[in-house]
Design a protein around this motif. Structure first.
Motif, short mmCIF file in Angstrom:
data_model
loop_
_atom_site.label_atom_id
_atom_site.label_comp_id
_atom_site.label_asym_id
_atom_site.label_seq_id
_atom_site.Cartn_x
_atom_site.Cartn_y
_atom_site.Cartn_z
N VAL A 2 -20.86 26.37 -13.60
CA VAL A 2 -19.85 25.93 -14.49
C VAL A 2 -18.78 27.15 -14.44
O VAL A 2 -19.24 28.18 -15.13
N HIS A 3 -17.49 26.99 -14.22
CA HIS A 3 -16.41 27.88 -14.63
C HIS A 3 -15.94 27.40 -15.93
O HIS A 3 -15.56 26.26 -16.49
N SER A 25 -15.16 23.41 -16.18
CA SER A 25 -14.82 22.71 -15.04
C SER A 25 -15.73 21.46 -14.61
O SER A 25 -15.33 20.69 -13.90
N LYS A 26 -16.89 21.35 -15.12
CA LYS A 26 -17.67 20.02 -15.08
C LYS A 26 -18.81 20.10 -16.24
O LYS A 26 -18.81 21.05 -16.83
N ARG A 27 -19.07 18.91 -16.59
CA ARG A 27 -20.30 18.48 -17.50
C ARG A 27 -21.39 18.81 -16.92
O ARG A 27 -22.32 17.98 -16.50
N ALA A 28 -21.85 20.07 -16.97
CA ALA A 28 -23.23 20.67 -16.58
C ALA A 28 -23.69 21.54 -17.66
O ALA A 28 -24.20 22.65 -17.15
N GLU A 74 -12.13 15.90 -21.84
CA GLU A 74 -11.61 16.86 -21.15
C GLU A 74 -12.32 18.22 -21.11
O GLU A 74 -12.12 19.12 -20.54
N ASN A 75 -13.60 17.92 -21.31
CA ASN A 75 -14.60 19.16 -21.31
C ASN A 75 -14.14 20.32 -21.94
O ASN A 75 -14.22 21.40 -21.50
N SER A 96 -21.97 28.36 -21.84
CA SER A 96 -22.49 27.04 -21.56
C SER A 96 -24.08 27.38 -21.49
O SER A 96 -24.66 28.40 -21.05
#
Length: 120
Positions: A2-3, A25-28, A74-75, A96
């Motif tokens: 994840v960035h 950058s993503k939902r992780a 929008e994370n 995160s």
């Protein structure tokens, strides 16, 4: 991976407000958090939000002055900081987590940090 990209830091006077943003950058993750590190001090948690259902935690030093929030679509995570004090001066990091611990070892990924400077 994840960035995380923070923005919104700056130099302000005591009593002023700032809003920090962090875009993932993503939902992780299950949670995003704000940590800070002042010169010569350990990195410490400021606030954390569990993404669903939005449960929040605050450090005692900021409770009542700072508000953490999120934009699911929008994370993006925000930290509204009011009534800033010189002791809030630090580099603020977005973090995160998959887990729910509140310490540095519980973080999976870090942002690059954004400087907040509060002068008296």
């Amino acid at each position: 991976q994840v960035h995380l990209v923070e923005s919104g830091g700056g130099s302000v006077q005591a009593g002023d407000s700032l809003t920090l943003s962090c875009v993932a950058s993503k939902r992780a993750f299950n949670a995003l958090a704000w940590f800070r590190q002042a010169p010569g001090k350990d990195r410490e948690i400021v606030a954390r939000i569990r993404w669903n259902p939005g449960i929040v935690d605050y450090a005692d030093s900021v409770r009542g002055r700072f508000t953490i929030s999120r934009d699911n679509a929008e994370n993006t995570m925000y930290l509204q900081m009011n009534n800033l004090k010189p002791e809030d001066t630090a580099v603020y990091y977005c973090a995160s987590q998959w887990g729910y611990g509140l310490g540095v070892p519980d973080v999976d990924y870090w942002g690059q940090g954004t400087q907040v400077t509060v002068s008296s």
